[in-house]
Scaffold this motif. Sequence first.
Motif, PDB file in Angstrom:
ATOM      1  N   GLU A   1       1.102  -1.532  -0.185  1.00  0.00           N
ATOM      2  CA  GLU A   1       0.068  -0.092  -0.072  1.00  0.00           C
ATOM      3  C   GLU A   1       0.826   1.342  -0.023  1.00  0.00           C
ATOM      4  O   GLU A   1       0.743   2.433  -0.299  1.00  0.00           O
ATOM      5  CB  GLU A   1      -1.001  -0.108   1.488  1.00  0.00           C
ATOM      6  N   GLY A   2       1.221   1.424   0.780  1.00  0.00           N
ATOM      7  CA  GLY A   2       2.951   2.273   0.361  1.00  0.00           C
ATOM      8  C   GLY A   2       2.888   3.233   1.844  1.00  0.00           C
ATOM      9  O   GLY A   2       3.650   4.696   1.665  1.00  0.00           O
ATOM     10  N   TYR A   3       1.666   3.085   3.174  1.00  0.00           N
ATOM     11  CA  TYR A   3       1.464   4.515   3.749  1.00  0.00           C
ATOM     12  C   TYR A   3       3.023   4.584   4.884  1.00  0.00           C
ATOM     13  O   TYR A   3       3.169   3.473   5.268  1.00  0.00           O
ATOM     14  CB  TYR A   3       0.349   4.559   4.046  1.00  0.00           C
ATOM     15  N   GLU A   4       2.730   5.309   5.386  1.00  0.00           N
ATOM     16  CA  GLU A   4       3.541   5.212   6.788  1.00  0.00           C
ATOM     17  C   GLU A   4       2.548   4.512   8.036  1.00  0.00           C
ATOM     18  O   GLU A   4       1.303   4.959   8.422  1.00  0.00           O
ATOM     19  CB  GLU A   4       3.667   7.057   7.110  1.00  0.00           C
ATOM     20  N   VAL A   5       3.519   4.545   8.903  1.00  0.00           N
ATOM     21  CA  VAL A   5       2.778   3.566   9.740  1.00  0.00           C
ATOM     22  C   VAL A   5       2.716   4.242  11.153  1.00  0.00           C
ATOM     23  O   VAL A   5       3.787   4.767  11.344  1.00  0.00           O
ATOM     24  CB  VAL A   5       2.550   2.326  10.412  1.00  0.00           C
ATOM     25  N   LYS A   6       2.313   4.814  12.092  1.00  0.00           N
ATOM     26  CA  LYS A   6       2.523   6.125  12.951  1.00  0.00           C
ATOM     27  C   LYS A   6       1.914   5.967  14.578  1.00  0.00           C
ATOM     28  O   LYS A   6       0.874   6.137  14.661  1.00  0.00           O
ATOM     29  CB  LYS A   6       2.257   7.444  12.611  1.00  0.00           C
ATOM     30  N   SER A   7       2.768   4.206  15.703  1.00  0.00           N
ATOM     31  CA  SER A   7       1.992   4.023  16.067  1.00  0.00           C
ATOM     32  C   SER A   7       3.560   3.510  17.003  1.00  0.00           C
ATOM     33  O   SER A   7       3.662   3.663  16.971  1.00  0.00           O
ATOM     34  CB  SER A   7       1.290   2.550  16.033  1.00  0.00           C
ATOM     35  N   LYS A   8       3.108   4.256  18.214  1.00  0.00           N
ATOM     36  CA  LYS A   8       3.670   3.978  19.737  1.00  0.00           C
ATOM     37  C   LYS A   8       4.248   3.202  19.965  1.00  0.00           C
ATOM     38  O   LYS A   8       5.504   2.426  20.505  1.00  0.00           O
ATOM     39  CB  LYS A   8       2.645   4.218  20.590  1.00  0.00           C
ATOM     40  N   SER A   9       3.375   1.734  19.542  1.00  0.00           N
ATOM     41  CA  SER A   9       4.022   0.270  19.354  1.00  0.00           C
ATOM     42  C   SER A   9       4.810   0.389  18.675  1.00  0.00           C
ATOM     43  O   SER A   9       6.096  -0.777  19.271  1.00  0.00           O
ATOM     44  CB  SER A   9       2.670  -0.480  19.147  1.00  0.00           C
ATOM     45  N   LEU A  10       5.792   1.333  17.680  1.00  0.00           N
ATOM     46  CA  LEU A  10       7.274   0.940  16.936  1.00  0.00           C
ATOM     47  C   LEU A  10       8.054   1.335  17.521  1.00  0.00           C
ATOM     48  O   LEU A  10       9.378   1.773  17.347  1.00  0.00           O
ATOM     49  CB  LEU A  10       6.649   0.657  16.048  1.00  0.00           C
ATOM     50  N   ASP A  11       7.623   1.989  19.204  1.00  0.00           N
ATOM     51  CA  ASP A  11       8.865   3.032  19.294  1.00  0.00           C
ATOM     52  C   ASP A  11      10.048   2.241  19.784  1.00  0.00           C
ATOM     53  O   ASP A  11      11.176   2.436  19.932  1.00  0.00           O
ATOM     54  CB  ASP A  11       8.643   3.857  20.314  1.00  0.00           C
ATOM     55  N   ASP A  12       9.750   0.923  20.245  1.00  0.00           N
ATOM     56  CA  ASP A  12      10.814  -0.229  20.689  1.00  0.00           C
ATOM     57  C   ASP A  12      11.939  -0.390  19.545  1.00  0.00           C
ATOM     58  O   ASP A  12      12.825  -0.520  19.858  1.00  0.00           O
ATOM     59  CB  ASP A  12      10.187  -1.411  21.946  1.00  0.00           C
ATOM     60  N   ILE A  13      10.926  -0.613  18.567  1.00  0.00           N
ATOM     61  CA  ILE A  13      11.557  -1.161  17.518  1.00  0.00           C
ATOM     62  C   ILE A  13      12.814   0.093  16.997  1.00  0.00           C
ATOM     63  O   ILE A  13      14.168   0.240  16.209  1.00  0.00           O
ATOM     64  CB  ILE A  13      10.713  -2.034  16.295  1.00  0.00           C
TER      65      ILE A  13
END
Length: 568
Positions: free
Chosen positions: A183-195
């Motif tokens: 799809e190509g959209y950016e994901v902005k989620s706090k759950s990805l901060d650790d990565i």
Amino acid sequence: MTKRRAEEPLEELAYRDSPSSKKVRVGSASEESIRSNGFSTSSAAPNPINGHEFETDERNGKDILAATDQLGEELQKAGASPTPPELEEEEDESAYRAPSRQQAPVEGYTDLYLDTINRSLLDFDFEKLCSITLSNINVYACLVCGKYFQGRGPKSHAYFHALEIGHHVFVNMQTKRVYVLPEGYEVKSKSLDDIKFVVDPRLSREEVARLDREAKDAWDLGAKKYRPGFVGMNNIKANDYFNVIIQALAHIPPLRNFLMLEDLSQKPELIQRFSVLVRKIWNIRAFKSHVSPHELLQQVSRQSQKRFDLLHQSDPVDFLNWFLNNVHFALGGSKTKPGTSIIHRIFQGKLKVESQQITAKADAGDRLRFEEAAEVLVDTNRYLMLTLDLPAAPLFQDELDKNIIPQIPLTSILAKYDGIKAQEHLNTRKRYRLLHPLPPFLLFHVKRFSKNKFVTERNPTIVTFPVRSLDMSPYVEPNPSLHPPGEPIWYDLVANVTHEAVRIRDDSVEGEAEKKVWRAQVRDRARDEWLEIQDLFVERVATETLFTKESYLMVWERRKETKKKSGG
């Protein structure tokens, strides 16, 4: 058996539009071009190039090609040109074009595919190269399988990986932005901060200041306990010589703080990768309890023209000399001006060298005594490391037929720099004396190996030393303007690199060979404990037994002087 009645009459189906084909789009494009050129389709003959009329004319036996030619002639009379073959090819290809990319996820589906991320497979320590093209430009990491791919466009390898394998979440290794493909959209989620933190761990100044004051334990994804800063380092094949040097340098506070806090994004690749490795060693939220030096080691291998690599074991001190000089120049340091980089400000000191020619009249038993009548040349040199010479090892065994392991105090071999004891070099006698001010950190190289044309010999002499309070004032030339005469200059041990010779079976004539094993002993300042690190193994070691190993490289830190309060 009766036949089933049809759901709809055949007459009604005959006049229903068929699915549009690629030629339909050509016809519609022709209609648009006719309108744009001022030609009205209502005044012309009916256009046969559409779904329903196309099939009707075909059933009625009309010549469709003739109708098309007639349409072309009418377009030319009206001043419009027929569809060129290039446009027709582009229209044909458009049927296979990728769908338009989404700018944002559909409302209510912002966390789509995030449950497929497998953190246990993510390893960002290896060099950021596409697993297919081996390019290091615009690299993305798949957060499902951990592989690296280049780009995220419709023709990129990451895009095809998402279509073929079904892995949809990718992170840009430079910007740390996460995208969903295809799809190509950016994901902005706090759950990805650790990565994002593990990709490039950065601590605040307050957190860095607490590293040496507060004893803190951490746990990895497997619930394994580890100490930040005291983690194992992967020995890929024969890079243990590299590991011990990096471990020692990572526990020198001024250098560590500089690499963890300064913005080095515009510095050469060697500095950036060194900084990332040190920050991963001190990572307080790591996914695993060890690190891999592969990324920095690959850069060192390229820059040293494979003099130091992961396939061949090298000498740690040789590597340290090369590494410190290259880091100094990468930080903009000068060859002539002192103190132009943090490397020189931490390790560089001054040394006075007095030399005198040995004449033929010199007494054979007193060749090292300086003659007053002869000329003495005085030179001042700068150093990053001091070499300490061991006395010759005994050639015989004791009465119990056991090898004698001699011991010698560190202060005895430091006497080389007292300005009195001389050494012979070719036809010259020399003596050395340290000069004020001494650097904040001293590097001692205990010279154990000597080479000749045939073999490399090892001196197993044990060097005994105090862990704290090494007085360096007897080896420094007095200078009242810089240091009060008679006052001690205390140094404390920070890190100690040791060597061990392990006998292994060999297919040569001797049948056995010696393998060099390197270990790093580092001090945990927060707990006031010592830990010994050999590759992936980290264990506590008693302070009283540090000198029982064959010390090869020592790092000493100058104790900060406390100002005495004047009485009254």
